[in-house]
Scaffold this active site. Sequence first.
Site, short mmCIF file in Angstrom:
data_model
loop_
_atom_site.label_atom_id
_atom_site.label_comp_id
_atom_site.label_asym_id
_atom_site.label_seq_id
_atom_site.Cartn_x
_atom_site.Cartn_y
_atom_site.Cartn_z
N ARG A 117 0.55 -1.00 -0.14
CA ARG A 117 0.23 0.21 0.09
C ARG A 117 1.21 0.52 -0.14
O ARG A 117 1.97 1.45 0.53
CB ARG A 117 -0.86 -0.20 1.12
CG ARG A 117 -2.39 1.33 1.49
CD ARG A 117 -2.54 1.66 2.47
NE ARG A 117 -3.81 0.86 1.84
CZ ARG A 117 -5.33 0.37 2.61
NH1 ARG A 117 -5.15 1.21 3.95
NH2 ARG A 117 -6.07 0.06 2.19
N ARG A 307 -13.11 -9.03 2.31
CA ARG A 307 -11.42 -7.99 2.31
C ARG A 307 -11.07 -9.53 2.66
O ARG A 307 -9.75 -10.28 1.54
CB ARG A 307 -11.37 -7.64 3.36
CG ARG A 307 -12.11 -5.97 2.83
CD ARG A 307 -11.91 -5.46 1.08
NE ARG A 307 -10.08 -5.54 0.95
CZ ARG A 307 -9.55 -4.91 1.42
NH1 ARG A 307 -10.16 -3.40 2.00
NH2 ARG A 307 -8.15 -4.03 0.86
N1 NVA Z 1 -10.52 6.71 -0.77
C1 NVA Z 1 -9.42 6.30 0.77
C2 NVA Z 1 -9.76 4.30 0.69
C3 NVA Z 1 -8.98 3.81 1.64
C4 NVA Z 1 -9.94 2.51 1.74
C5 NVA Z 1 -8.49 6.48 0.62
O1 NVA Z 1 -7.48 6.33 -0.24
O2 NVA Z 1 -7.93 6.65 1.66
N1 CP Z 2 -11.31 -0.89 2.95
C1 CP Z 2 -9.97 -0.47 3.48
O1 CP Z 2 -8.68 -0.35 2.35
O2 CP Z 2 -9.53 -0.30 4.73
P1 CP Z 2 -8.32 0.30 5.70
O3 CP Z 2 -7.81 1.38 5.34
O4 CP Z 2 -8.67 -0.55 6.85
O5 CP Z 2 -6.73 -0.85 5.03
#
Ligand code: NVA
Ligand code: CP
Length: 320
Positions: A117, A307
């Site tokens: 991420r 998920r």
């Molecule tokens: N659009 C949000 C999604 C979080 C799961 C973000 O990128 O923070």
């Molecule tokens: N929806 C989602 O990706 O949640 P987190 O940011 O908690 O991983």
Amino acid sequence: MELKADDINPEPNLSGRDFLTLADYGEEELLYILETAHELKAKQKSGVLYQPLKGKTLGIIFEKASTRTRVSFETGIYQLGGMGLFLSSDDIQMGRGEPIPDTAKVLSGYLDGIMIRTFSQETVEELAENASIPVINGLTDLYHPCQVLADFQTIQEVKGNLKNVKLAYIGDGNNVAHSLMLGAAIIGMDISIATPAEYQPDYEVIQKAKTIAAKKGSKVEVTEDPVRAVRNADALYTDVWASMGQEQEQKIREQQFAEFQVNEELFSHAAKDAIFMHCLPAHRGEEVSAEVIDGKQSVVFQQAENRLHAQKALMVALMA
Ligand code: NVA
Ligand code: CP
């Protein structure tokens, strides 16, 4: 009737593939992952141990916060017999500037897969290009493909299918909106996205989704009118107005998105049995009212649970 070899649809072989964007996957491949997700969920619920990833390790790199993605990947790989190794970018040398290609090559010597991420999609692509093991995108500023696997699994559970569904996404044209658009187009599901004019999805992603949808005979609509998007929709989806990394824009976005809240009034324009969806975390009173997200048509916690199952299916497909 005797089946000829050509009549038999072999299961798609996804072993060794990366999962960086849904655009790299075809309809059959996505449906195959979803089918596996349903099977793995059933196994899990009935207490069947299934460990095809015994002895395998997934490196889990986070440059942004996470609850769902981290916990579902870590428990998911463990349930499949493998091990998850949480690697905060604050602790590894990548966070101090070690080049991505070097990191990719080093980690390929130890691990069987990487989930990352991060901010830029290019980082994920550079990591994948230089790694000899599968790389999974756990969210970038551009895409959130793992989320959409769980979302589609949830829609299948609640609506029984994906194709005859109209999905409406209201709010920011962000990473989640982009992946939903591509996923819907690949599957052949109609999607309508309503955002303020200056927060529309990325132009190239819209074009890509429209090109795919045209071949499937489905619709990708982008509008500034939330009521139009929601009309007769079977699922209403929203996400935060300010994503991770945009915290300093929170106040201004609250003003600019004020007309884009999913509340009971907006919901009244959707199909009677429409469901409410959100990737979470949510801000009650901003992108969604408490009545809607905590109401009986909300499936947000089912999405969150899925998920786990959808990503287990993904890991089995790519890493087994
Ligand atoms: N659009 C949000 C999604 C979080 C799961 C973000 O990128 O923070
Ligand atoms: N929806 C989602 O990706 O949640 P987190 O940011 O908690 O991983």
